[in-house]
Design a protein around this motif. Structure first.
Motif, PDB file in Angstrom:
ATOM      1  N   LYS A   1     -38.232 -26.017  32.632  1.00  0.00           N
ATOM      2  CA  LYS A   1     -36.577 -27.020  33.614  1.00  0.00           C
ATOM      3  C   LYS A   1     -36.071 -27.155  31.269  1.00  0.00           C
ATOM      4  CE  LYS A   1     -38.412 -28.723  36.780  1.00  0.00           C
ATOM      5  NZ  LYS A   1     -37.255 -28.191  37.854  1.00  0.00           N
ATOM      6  N   MET A   2     -36.429 -27.517  30.619  1.00  0.00           N
ATOM      7  CA  MET A   2     -36.195 -27.577  29.176  1.00  0.00           C
ATOM      8  C   MET A   2     -35.207 -26.451  27.965  1.00  0.00           C
ATOM      9  SD  MET A   2     -38.770 -31.217  27.383  1.00  0.00           S
ATOM     10  CE  MET A   2     -39.890 -30.406  28.323  1.00  0.00           C
ATOM     11  N   LEU A   3     -36.565 -24.910  28.383  1.00  0.00           N
ATOM     12  CA  LEU A   3     -35.900 -24.350  27.711  1.00  0.00           C
ATOM     13  C   LEU A   3     -34.427 -23.838  28.393  1.00  0.00           C
ATOM     14  CD1 LEU A   3     -39.275 -22.456  27.145  1.00  0.00           C
ATOM     15  CD2 LEU A   3     -37.908 -23.056  25.382  1.00  0.00           C
ATOM     16  N   SER A   4     -34.701 -24.154  29.607  1.00  0.00           N
ATOM     17  CA  SER A   4     -33.827 -23.787  31.171  1.00  0.00           C
ATOM     18  C   SER A   4     -32.283 -24.571  30.790  1.00  0.00           C
ATOM     19  CB  SER A   4     -34.195 -23.613  32.406  1.00  0.00           C
ATOM     20  OG  SER A   4     -34.181 -24.805  32.283  1.00  0.00           O
ATOM     21  N   GLY A   5     -32.216 -25.926  29.778  1.00  0.00           N
ATOM     22  CA  GLY A   5     -31.316 -26.690  29.723  1.00  0.00           C
ATOM     23  C   GLY A   5     -31.185 -28.033  29.628  1.00  0.00           C
ATOM     24  N   GLN A   6     -32.361 -28.231  30.501  1.00  0.00           N
ATOM     25  CA  GLN A   6     -32.638 -29.710  31.229  1.00  0.00           C
ATOM     26  C   GLN A   6     -33.501 -30.261  30.158  1.00  0.00           C
ATOM     27  OE1 GLN A   6     -34.403 -30.654  34.850  1.00  0.00           O
ATOM     28  NE2 GLN A   6     -33.377 -27.711  35.889  1.00  0.00           N
ATOM     29  N   SER A   7     -32.612 -31.630  29.772  1.00  0.00           N
ATOM     30  CA  SER A   7     -34.015 -32.511  28.967  1.00  0.00           C
ATOM     31  C   SER A   7     -34.166 -33.728  30.394  1.00  0.00           C
ATOM     32  CB  SER A   7     -31.874 -33.580  28.352  1.00  0.00           C
ATOM     33  OG  SER A   7     -31.858 -33.228  27.449  1.00  0.00           O
ATOM     34  N   ILE A   8     -35.309 -33.771  29.471  1.00  0.00           N
ATOM     35  CA  ILE A   8     -36.453 -35.032  30.289  1.00  0.00           C
ATOM     36  C   ILE A   8     -36.722 -36.354  29.658  1.00  0.00           C
ATOM     37  CG2 ILE A   8     -38.894 -34.898  31.727  1.00  0.00           C
ATOM     38  CD1 ILE A   8     -37.501 -32.128  32.512  1.00  0.00           C
TER      39      ILE A   8
ATOM     40  N   ALA B   1     -32.674 -46.926  25.941  1.00  0.00           N
ATOM     41  CA  ALA B   1     -34.057 -46.378  26.907  1.00  0.00           C
ATOM     42  C   ALA B   1     -33.444 -46.059  28.059  1.00  0.00           C
ATOM     43  CB  ALA B   1     -34.865 -47.608  26.801  1.00  0.00           C
ATOM     44  N   ILE B   2     -32.679 -47.553  28.737  1.00  0.00           N
ATOM     45  CA  ILE B   2     -31.952 -47.817  30.195  1.00  0.00           C
ATOM     46  C   ILE B   2     -30.741 -45.769  29.624  1.00  0.00           C
ATOM     47  CG2 ILE B   2     -30.113 -48.380  31.211  1.00  0.00           C
ATOM     48  CD1 ILE B   2     -31.357 -51.181  30.186  1.00  0.00           C
ATOM     49  N   HIS B   3     -30.072 -46.045  28.985  1.00  0.00           N
ATOM     50  CA  HIS B   3     -28.949 -44.786  28.858  1.00  0.00           C
ATOM     51  C   HIS B   3     -29.749 -44.008  29.147  1.00  0.00           C
ATOM     52  CE1 HIS B   3     -25.503 -42.962  27.420  1.00  0.00           C
ATOM     53  NE2 HIS B   3     -26.422 -42.068  25.940  1.00  0.00           N
ATOM     54  N   ILE B   4     -30.466 -43.785  28.265  1.00  0.00           N
ATOM     55  CA  ILE B   4     -31.501 -42.212  28.250  1.00  0.00           C
ATOM     56  C   ILE B   4     -31.982 -41.971  29.418  1.00  0.00           C
ATOM     57  CG2 ILE B   4     -33.143 -40.877  27.413  1.00  0.00           C
ATOM     58  CD1 ILE B   4     -31.268 -41.039  24.918  1.00  0.00           C
ATOM     59  N   LEU B   5     -32.453 -43.081  30.375  1.00  0.00           N
ATOM     60  CA  LEU B   5     -33.009 -42.740  31.417  1.00  0.00           C
ATOM     61  C   LEU B   5     -32.214 -42.521  32.914  1.00  0.00           C
ATOM     62  CD1 LEU B   5     -35.650 -45.808  32.304  1.00  0.00           C
ATOM     63  CD2 LEU B   5     -35.610 -43.094  31.261  1.00  0.00           C
ATOM     64  N   LYS B   6     -31.066 -42.622  32.073  1.00  0.00           N
ATOM     65  CA  LYS B   6     -29.886 -42.277  33.440  1.00  0.00           C
ATOM     66  C   LYS B   6     -29.104 -41.203  33.008  1.00  0.00           C
ATOM     67  CE  LYS B   6     -28.087 -47.333  34.618  1.00  0.00           C
ATOM     68  NZ  LYS B   6     -27.056 -48.101  34.446  1.00  0.00           N
ATOM     69  N   THR B   7     -29.310 -40.313  31.524  1.00  0.00           N
ATOM     70  CA  THR B   7     -28.536 -39.760  31.621  1.00  0.00           C
ATOM     71  C   THR B   7     -29.309 -38.381  31.676  1.00  0.00           C
ATOM     72  OG1 THR B   7     -28.738 -40.322  29.454  1.00  0.00           O
ATOM     73  CG2 THR B   7     -26.814 -40.950  30.091  1.00  0.00           C
ATOM     74  N   VAL B   8     -30.598 -38.211  31.856  1.00  0.00           N
ATOM     75  CA  VAL B   8     -31.848 -37.106  31.414  1.00  0.00           C
ATOM     76  C   VAL B   8     -31.520 -36.515  32.940  1.00  0.00           C
ATOM     77  CG1 VAL B   8     -33.094 -38.150  29.729  1.00  0.00           C
ATOM     78  CG2 VAL B   8     -33.473 -38.101  31.941  1.00  0.00           C
ATOM     79  N   ASP B   9     -31.707 -35.344  32.659  1.00  0.00           N
ATOM     80  CA  ASP B   9     -32.537 -34.383  34.010  1.00  0.00           C
ATOM     81  C   ASP B   9     -32.860 -34.550  34.815  1.00  0.00           C
ATOM     82  OD1 ASP B   9     -29.329 -32.692  34.291  1.00  0.00           O
ATOM     83  OD2 ASP B   9     -30.498 -32.373  32.286  1.00  0.00           O
ATOM     84  N   LEU B  10     -34.046 -35.579  34.341  1.00  0.00           N
ATOM     85  CA  LEU B  10     -35.420 -35.545  35.283  1.00  0.00           C
ATOM     86  C   LEU B  10     -36.434 -36.469  34.169  1.00  0.00           C
ATOM     87  CD1 LEU B  10     -36.989 -33.913  37.593  1.00  0.00           C
ATOM     88  CD2 LEU B  10     -38.346 -33.302  35.963  1.00  0.00           C
TER      89      LEU B  10
END
Length: 292
Positions: A82-89, A33-42
């Motif tokens: 945002k996700m369709l444009s490539g960002q992970s949330i 969970a910490i890793h995902i929260l650190k690496t997503v865009d938003l």
């Protein structure tokens, strides 16, 4: 039809992560969970002020965006774009698993419609902690969440759940717990087992176990200040309902004849089964059948 390959990369769009957060004890967050929260865009948060405390504790600097019941339509469209444009949330609630009695269902649904991959992380959930620690049957359970606020609606809902045989799970706020348990007592009766769990995973974690009457009396008599959101675990119905039984329009003799003629049982076994169906003594069925 859609088949999701959760970890197959799609270069043209991001992923949507559902991330549970601790329900009290910060040590319950996972490394993943910490890793995902650190690496997503938003990070989409139910209450950005509450989530910011968590992020600060784990030195997470990912930007936050408010997403809750009052802005979910507008913000949902923005997040999908945002996700369709490539960002992970990632989406988080104030505590526990998002979507479960918390915002997020609509956003998950929108992601499925847009073929955006949804990755759900395992983690803390208050209802399941309460169920496992309650001592009540956990092989089948029915999670309801928060009961309606109006007294008439609470009673209507509890009447619908009264015959449910699975263990029942509810959430309740501290200022409504006394009235809610009182209504459970009114509809379900005094003798069902009930467990109240509060402050789960925290220093003052507490389980109160007993019959509905015992727990209701305790709530009314306790002088302690009631704090913390409650999980209510209630034993399912143990009554064998005979309503709408397939044999209810048959006489006792017709009931026995059905087993003899259709199921090819001996008259002795047919009488025994009929008595079991009707929850009456076998001798009573025998007397009626052989008298006709």
């Amino acid at each position: 039809m859609e088949i999701q390959k959760s970890f197959q990369e799609k270069n043209d769009q991001g992923k949507f992560y559902v991330v549970p957060t601790p329900i009290g004890n910060l040590e319950d967050i996972t490394y993943r969970a910490i890793h995902i929260l650190k690496t997503v865009d938003l990070i989409a948060a139910e209450d950005t002020r509450q989530t910011q405390k968590l992020l600060n504790h784990f030195s997470i600097t990912t930007p936050l965006l408010s997403y809750h019941d009052h802005n979910k339509e507008l913000k949902g469209e923005q997040l999908i774009g945002k996700m369709l444009s490539g960002q992970s949330i990632a989406i988080v609630s104030d505590a526990g698993m998002p979507v479960i009695s918390d915002p997020g269902y609509e956003l998950v649904r929108q992601c499925t419609e847009e073929n955006i991959d949804i990755v759900v992380l395992p983690g803390a959930n208050a209802a399941l902690c309460a169920l496992v620690g309650s001592g009540l049957p956990s092989d089948q359970f029915y999670f309801y969440g928060f009961l309606p606020r109006k007294k008439s609606k609470i009673q209507e809902t509890l009447e619908e759940l009264k015959k449910q045989r699975a263990t029942l799970l509810f959430y309740e706020s501290p200022h409504r717990i006394k009235e809610t348990v009182k209504q459970i007592q009114t509809i379900f009766g005094d003798d069902r087992s009930i467990v109240l769990a509060r402050e789960l995973t925290k220093k003052y974690e507490e389980f109160v176990r007993g019959t509905v009457k015992e727990v209701s009396d305790w709530l009314r008599s306790t002088d302690s200040v009631i704090k913390g959101e409650y999980c209510i675990v209630v034993e399912g119905s143990q009554k064998v309902e005979k309503d709408n039984a397939w044999w209810e329009d048959m006489s006792v003799s017709e009931h026995v004849d059905y087993y003899v003629n259709v199921k090819k049982l001996s008259s002795k076994d047919a009488i025994k089964q009929t008595a079991k169906d009707r929850t009456v003594p076998k001798r009573e069925v025998y007397a009626i059948y052989h008298k006709t």
